[in-house]
Design a protein around this motif. Structure first.
Motif, PDB file in Angstrom:
ATOM      1  N   GLY A 119       0.789  -1.212   0.000  1.00  0.00           N
ATOM      2  CA  GLY A 119       0.000   0.000   0.000  1.00  0.00           C
ATOM      3  C   GLY A 119       0.824   1.266   0.000  1.00  0.00           C
ATOM      4  O   GLY A 119       0.286   2.356  -0.154  1.00  0.00           O
ATOM      5  N   GLU A 120       2.137   1.180   0.210  1.00  0.00           N
ATOM      6  CA  GLU A 120       2.972   2.364   0.251  1.00  0.00           C
ATOM      7  C   GLU A 120       3.193   2.920  -1.146  1.00  0.00           C
ATOM      8  O   GLU A 120       3.233   2.196  -2.128  1.00  0.00           O
ATOM      9  CB  GLU A 120       4.332   2.023   0.882  1.00  0.00           C
ATOM     10  CG  GLU A 120       4.233   1.633   2.350  1.00  0.00           C
ATOM     11  CD  GLU A 120       5.581   1.273   2.912  1.00  0.00           C
ATOM     12  OE1 GLU A 120       6.562   1.356   2.145  1.00  0.00           O
ATOM     13  OE2 GLU A 120       5.658   0.925   4.097  1.00  0.00           O
ATOM     14  N   GLU A 121       3.342   4.239  -1.251  1.00  0.00           N
ATOM     15  CA  GLU A 121       3.621   4.876  -2.531  1.00  0.00           C
ATOM     16  C   GLU A 121       5.077   4.645  -2.923  1.00  0.00           C
ATOM     17  O   GLU A 121       5.965   4.600  -2.074  1.00  0.00           O
ATOM     18  CB  GLU A 121       3.344   6.376  -2.435  1.00  0.00           C
ATOM     19  CG  GLU A 121       1.865   6.710  -2.242  1.00  0.00           C
ATOM     20  CD  GLU A 121       1.626   8.205  -2.251  1.00  0.00           C
ATOM     21  OE1 GLU A 121       2.621   8.944  -2.464  1.00  0.00           O
ATOM     22  OE2 GLU A 121       0.485   8.617  -2.080  1.00  0.00           O
ATOM     23  N   ASP A 122       5.302   4.490  -4.273  1.00  0.00           N
ATOM     24  CA  ASP A 122       6.662   4.329  -4.767  1.00  0.00           C
ATOM     25  C   ASP A 122       7.455   5.606  -4.523  1.00  0.00           C
ATOM     26  O   ASP A 122       6.935   6.721  -4.686  1.00  0.00           O
ATOM     27  CB  ASP A 122       6.664   4.005  -6.257  1.00  0.00           C
ATOM     28  CG  ASP A 122       6.070   2.642  -6.538  1.00  0.00           C
ATOM     29  OD1 ASP A 122       6.101   1.798  -5.625  1.00  0.00           O
ATOM     30  OD2 ASP A 122       5.578   2.435  -7.663  1.00  0.00           O
ATOM     31  N   VAL A 123       8.678   5.438  -4.127  1.00  0.00           N
ATOM     32  CA  VAL A 123       9.563   6.579  -3.925  1.00  0.00           C
ATOM     33  C   VAL A 123      10.284   6.857  -5.236  1.00  0.00           C
ATOM     34  O   VAL A 123      10.990   5.997  -5.774  1.00  0.00           O
ATOM     35  CB  VAL A 123      10.582   6.294  -2.797  1.00  0.00           C
ATOM     36  CG1 VAL A 123      11.544   7.477  -2.647  1.00  0.00           C
ATOM     37  CG2 VAL A 123       9.862   6.020  -1.499  1.00  0.00           C
ATOM     38  N   ILE A 124      10.097   8.026  -5.795  1.00  0.00           N
ATOM     39  CA  ILE A 124      10.730   8.413  -7.051  1.00  0.00           C
ATOM     40  C   ILE A 124      12.013   9.149  -6.721  1.00  0.00           C
ATOM     41  O   ILE A 124      11.997  10.218  -6.105  1.00  0.00           O
ATOM     42  CB  ILE A 124       9.796   9.290  -7.896  1.00  0.00           C
ATOM     43  CG1 ILE A 124       8.498   8.533  -8.213  1.00  0.00           C
ATOM     44  CG2 ILE A 124      10.493   9.734  -9.185  1.00  0.00           C
ATOM     45  CD1 ILE A 124       7.484   9.349  -8.961  1.00  0.00           C
ATOM     46  N   LEU A 125      13.109   8.550  -7.094  1.00  0.00           N
ATOM     47  CA  LEU A 125      14.408   9.143  -6.791  1.00  0.00           C
ATOM     48  C   LEU A 125      14.662  10.342  -7.699  1.00  0.00           C
ATOM     49  O   LEU A 125      14.338  10.312  -8.884  1.00  0.00           O
ATOM     50  CB  LEU A 125      15.506   8.108  -6.971  1.00  0.00           C
ATOM     51  CG  LEU A 125      15.406   6.873  -6.065  1.00  0.00           C
ATOM     52  CD1 LEU A 125      16.508   5.887  -6.418  1.00  0.00           C
ATOM     53  CD2 LEU A 125      15.499   7.263  -4.588  1.00  0.00           C
ATOM     54  N   PRO A 126      15.218  11.417  -7.137  1.00  0.00           N
ATOM     55  CA  PRO A 126      15.531  12.588  -7.960  1.00  0.00           C
ATOM     56  C   PRO A 126      16.758  12.313  -8.839  1.00  0.00           C
ATOM     57  O   PRO A 126      17.528  11.401  -8.585  1.00  0.00           O
ATOM     58  CB  PRO A 126      15.830  13.666  -6.924  1.00  0.00           C
ATOM     59  CG  PRO A 126      16.337  12.900  -5.744  1.00  0.00           C
ATOM     60  CD  PRO A 126      15.574  11.625  -5.714  1.00  0.00           C
ATOM     61  N   GLY A 127      16.930  13.132  -9.883  1.00  0.00           N
ATOM     62  CA  GLY A 127      18.112  13.018 -10.733  1.00  0.00           C
ATOM     63  C   GLY A 127      17.761  12.814 -12.188  1.00  0.00           C
ATOM     64  O   GLY A 127      16.612  12.534 -12.547  1.00  0.00           O
ATOM     65  N   GLU A 128      18.749  12.929 -13.077  1.00  0.00           N
ATOM     66  CA  GLU A 128      18.578  12.767 -14.512  1.00  0.00           C
ATOM     67  C   GLU A 128      18.549  11.291 -14.876  1.00  0.00           C
ATOM     68  O   GLU A 128      19.273  10.491 -14.302  1.00  0.00           O
ATOM     69  CB  GLU A 128      19.730  13.454 -15.257  1.00  0.00           C
ATOM     70  CG  GLU A 128      19.551  13.509 -16.756  1.00  0.00           C
ATOM     71  CD  GLU A 128      20.663  14.269 -17.449  1.00  0.00           C
ATOM     72  OE1 GLU A 128      20.639  14.326 -18.686  1.00  0.00           O
ATOM     73  OE2 GLU A 128      21.555  14.788 -16.744  1.00  0.00           O
ATOM     74  N   ARG A 129      17.699  10.937 -15.801  1.00  0.00           N
ATOM     75  CA  ARG A 129      17.563   9.555 -16.222  1.00  0.00           C
ATOM     76  C   ARG A 129      18.141   9.367 -17.636  1.00  0.00           C
ATOM     77  O   ARG A 129      17.955  10.214 -18.504  1.00  0.00           O
ATOM     78  CB  ARG A 129      16.085   9.123 -16.210  1.00  0.00           C
ATOM     79  CG  ARG A 129      15.610   8.863 -14.783  1.00  0.00           C
ATOM     80  CD  ARG A 129      14.102   8.958 -14.653  1.00  0.00           C
ATOM     81  NE  ARG A 129      13.697   8.589 -13.313  1.00  0.00           N
ATOM     82  CZ  ARG A 129      13.833   9.385 -12.241  1.00  0.00           C
ATOM     83  NH1 ARG A 129      14.384  10.575 -12.367  1.00  0.00           N
ATOM     84  NH2 ARG A 129      13.448   8.971 -11.051  1.00  0.00           N
ATOM     85  N   PHE A 130      18.819   8.227 -17.835  1.00  0.00           N
ATOM     86  CA  PHE A 130      19.471   7.932 -19.101  1.00  0.00           C
ATOM     87  C   PHE A 130      18.921   6.627 -19.661  1.00  0.00           C
ATOM     88  O   PHE A 130      18.612   5.697 -18.909  1.00  0.00           O
ATOM     89  CB  PHE A 130      20.994   7.795 -18.908  1.00  0.00           C
ATOM     90  CG  PHE A 130      21.649   9.057 -18.428  1.00  0.00           C
ATOM     91  CD1 PHE A 130      22.078  10.001 -19.331  1.00  0.00           C
ATOM     92  CD2 PHE A 130      21.828   9.285 -17.068  1.00  0.00           C
ATOM     93  CE1 PHE A 130      22.691  11.164 -18.894  1.00  0.00           C
ATOM     94  CE2 PHE A 130      22.427  10.449 -16.612  1.00  0.00           C
ATOM     95  CZ  PHE A 130      22.869  11.395 -17.534  1.00  0.00           C
ATOM     96  N   ALA A 131      18.791   6.551 -20.976  1.00  0.00           N
ATOM     97  CA  ALA A 131      18.327   5.329 -21.629  1.00  0.00           C
ATOM     98  C   ALA A 131      19.372   4.234 -21.487  1.00  0.00           C
ATOM     99  O   ALA A 131      20.573   4.499 -21.445  1.00  0.00           O
ATOM    100  CB  ALA A 131      18.061   5.596 -23.113  1.00  0.00           C
ATOM    101  N   LEU A 132      18.880   2.969 -21.368  1.00  0.00           N
ATOM    102  CA  LEU A 132      19.803   1.845 -21.269  1.00  0.00           C
ATOM    103  C   LEU A 132      20.606   1.695 -22.547  1.00  0.00           C
ATOM    104  O   LEU A 132      21.765   1.287 -22.535  1.00  0.00           O
ATOM    105  CB  LEU A 132      19.028   0.554 -20.981  1.00  0.00           C
ATOM    106  CG  LEU A 132      18.365   0.488 -19.602  1.00  0.00           C
ATOM    107  CD1 LEU A 132      17.545  -0.792 -19.491  1.00  0.00           C
ATOM    108  CD2 LEU A 132      19.403   0.533 -18.498  1.00  0.00           C
ATOM    109  N   ARG A 133      19.977   1.979 -23.699  1.00  0.00           N
ATOM    110  CA  ARG A 133      20.677   1.916 -24.976  1.00  0.00           C
ATOM    111  C   ARG A 133      20.646   3.302 -25.610  1.00  0.00           C
ATOM    112  O   ARG A 133      19.609   3.950 -25.686  1.00  0.00           O
ATOM    113  CB  ARG A 133      20.006   0.909 -25.932  1.00  0.00           C
ATOM    114  CG  ARG A 133      20.143  -0.536 -25.477  1.00  0.00           C
ATOM    115  CD  ARG A 133      19.704  -1.447 -26.620  1.00  0.00           C
ATOM    116  NE  ARG A 133      19.831  -2.844 -26.263  1.00  0.00           N
ATOM    117  CZ  ARG A 133      18.825  -3.599 -25.842  1.00  0.00           C
ATOM    118  NH1 ARG A 133      17.630  -3.084 -25.733  1.00  0.00           N
ATOM    119  NH2 ARG A 133      19.011  -4.865 -25.537  1.00  0.00           N
TER     120      ARG A 133
END
Length: 431
Positions: free
Chosen positions: A20-34
């Motif tokens: 029931g807990e909300e997902d924690v969204i981590l701050p920061g820039e995201r990069f594609a795996l490919r």
């Protein structure tokens, strides 16, 4: 036992609480795996030679080397006739031959081994069925056709090649190939070059049909219906095989000059399992262009077979090199322009992939044939009932012409007239 039950209940409650807990969204820039670069089409000039009127079109893509640079063709195409050539496509039979033209006559092969000669006015001159006497016409279909030196040469799904008199249709000789030969033969001088589907290439005498020499490759079962035809000029004969091997020989005698394999595929597609060479070799100066069904086109040195470049594109028909460009239809239904020097794409234009069938749940894959550069534009005939015309500089669609029944052959240009065979077994002429 009681303590165990309490512990289990507590663990279950803890898991339910966690769900029931909300997902924690981590701050920061995201990069594609490919890191997949975005391809952008580029309009670029093409160094086209002047369009020239040609009277004949004797082989697939024009000639024995599968290269005819820029035939003349008018801008506003209108259908001038549509005549029957025999049996069209059905569930058990397919037309796999392009029309050929020589001496003001168009020669065609239907889905059931019938050759027809048609005048440029649309009149049937003669017709000849090449089904062997021991076989039923429904036992096989498909084949290829070429014309040279007053004879029409025809391969069939019955495993034979025949030479017919071009004026009358009289059969001059028949040679058993021991395997179906679905691609058209190639004629150069007094020799006929043909590749059968058992990975055997045979070279025959044009006068008698007797085998002069042959060469082989590894057999393969991962083939498609038609197959590629040899390309020949005065210096070299290039044989494509179902295994993906390409062999260069001296035209006379068959001494090998080099051998290479077109390997590589487009990941994630079942068609990549097909090793067959689908694109007839094209001899253009000191280069040979050839492509497979799975996802690769290569440019080779004609003298020694050394690789100049490899493009991550399959080719379903002969490529069209002209000036600083190489045009092709790739394995995922795109019209593509490559740089001739590097093989890098300049633009890609999606072609229709699926059309609705008889019901909303049935869809059919659209077949595309070409491209042919004529009259300053790229021409693609398609099974969805349209002949499309594109600007070679940008890939922009510049016009369409309807073809009843949908196309089943590459466009052919001779005498400033465009010829295409339809799925219904008709030869269509546009001028």
């Amino acid at each position: 036992m009681t303590g165990t039950k309490i512990l289990g209940a507590s663990l279950a409650l803890a898991l339910l609480a966690a769900c029931g807990e909300e997902d924690v969204i981590l701050p920061g820039e995201r990069f594609a795996l490919r890191d997949t670069p975005v391809f952008v089409n580029e309009a670029r000039g093409v160094n086209l030679p002047a369009a020239r009127a040609n009277a004949d079109w004797t082989h697939r893509n024009g000639g024995a080397d599968h290269l005819i640079t820029h035939p003349a063709l008018g801008n506003n195409l209108t259908e001038v006739f549509a005549v029957s050539i025999g049996q069209g496509d059905s569930r058990r039979a397919r037309i796999t031959a392009d029309p050929v033209v020589a001496g003001g006559v168009i020669y065609t092969l239907d889905a059931r081994a019938t050759v027809t000669a048609t005048s440029t006015a649309g009149q049937t001159l003669w017709s000849r069925n090449l089904t062997p006497g021991r076989d039923n016409p429904t036992d096989a279909s498909g084949g290829g056709i070429s014309v040279a030196g007053g004879q029409v040469y025809v391969t069939t799904g019955f495993g034979e090649i025949s030479a017919l008199d071009a004026a009358s249709g009289t059969v001059r000789w028949v040679q058993d190939l021991d395997a179906p030969a679905m691609s058209p033969p190639t004629i150069n001088g007094d020799l006929v070059y043909v590749v059968a589907r058992n990975s055997v290439a045979l070279v025959l005498d044009t006068a008698t049909g007797r085998i002069q020499w042959q060469t082989t490759s590894n057999p393969s079962t991962a083939n498609f219906a038609s197959g590629a035809a040899p390309a020949v000029n005065g210096d070299i004969a290039v044989f494509p095989f179902p295994s993906g091997e390409v062999v260069g020989t001296f035209p006379q005698g068959g001494l090998r000059r080099w051998a290479t394999a077109v390997t590589g595929d487009r990941l994630g597609r079942a068609a990549s399992l097909v090793t067959d060479i689908a694109s007839d070799p094209v001899i253009a100066g000191n280069r040979v262009y050839v492509g497979n069904f799975g996802g690769r086109v290569v440019a080779l040195e004609a003298a020694n077979g050394d690789r100049i470049w490899t493009a991550a594109e399959g080719a379903i028909s002969p490529v069209w090199p002209v000036g600083d460009a190489v045009f092709l239809i790739n394995d995922i239904n795109e019209l593509v322009r490559l740089e001739a020097s590097t093989g890098q794409p300049v633009w890609r234009i999606p072609l229709p992939g699926l059309v609705e069938g008889r019901s909303s749940r049935q869809k059919r894959v659209v077949g595309h044939y070409g491209p042919v550069l004529a009259g300053g534009r790229l021409i693609v005939s398609s099974s969805d009932g349209l002949i499309r015309q594109y600007d070679p500089r940008s890939g922009a669609l510049v016009g369409t012409v309807e073809i009843a029944g949908g196309a089943v052959s590459h466009p052919v240009v001779a005498g400033q007239t465009l010829y295409v065979v339809s799925k219904t077994g008709q030869l269509h002429a546009f001028r």
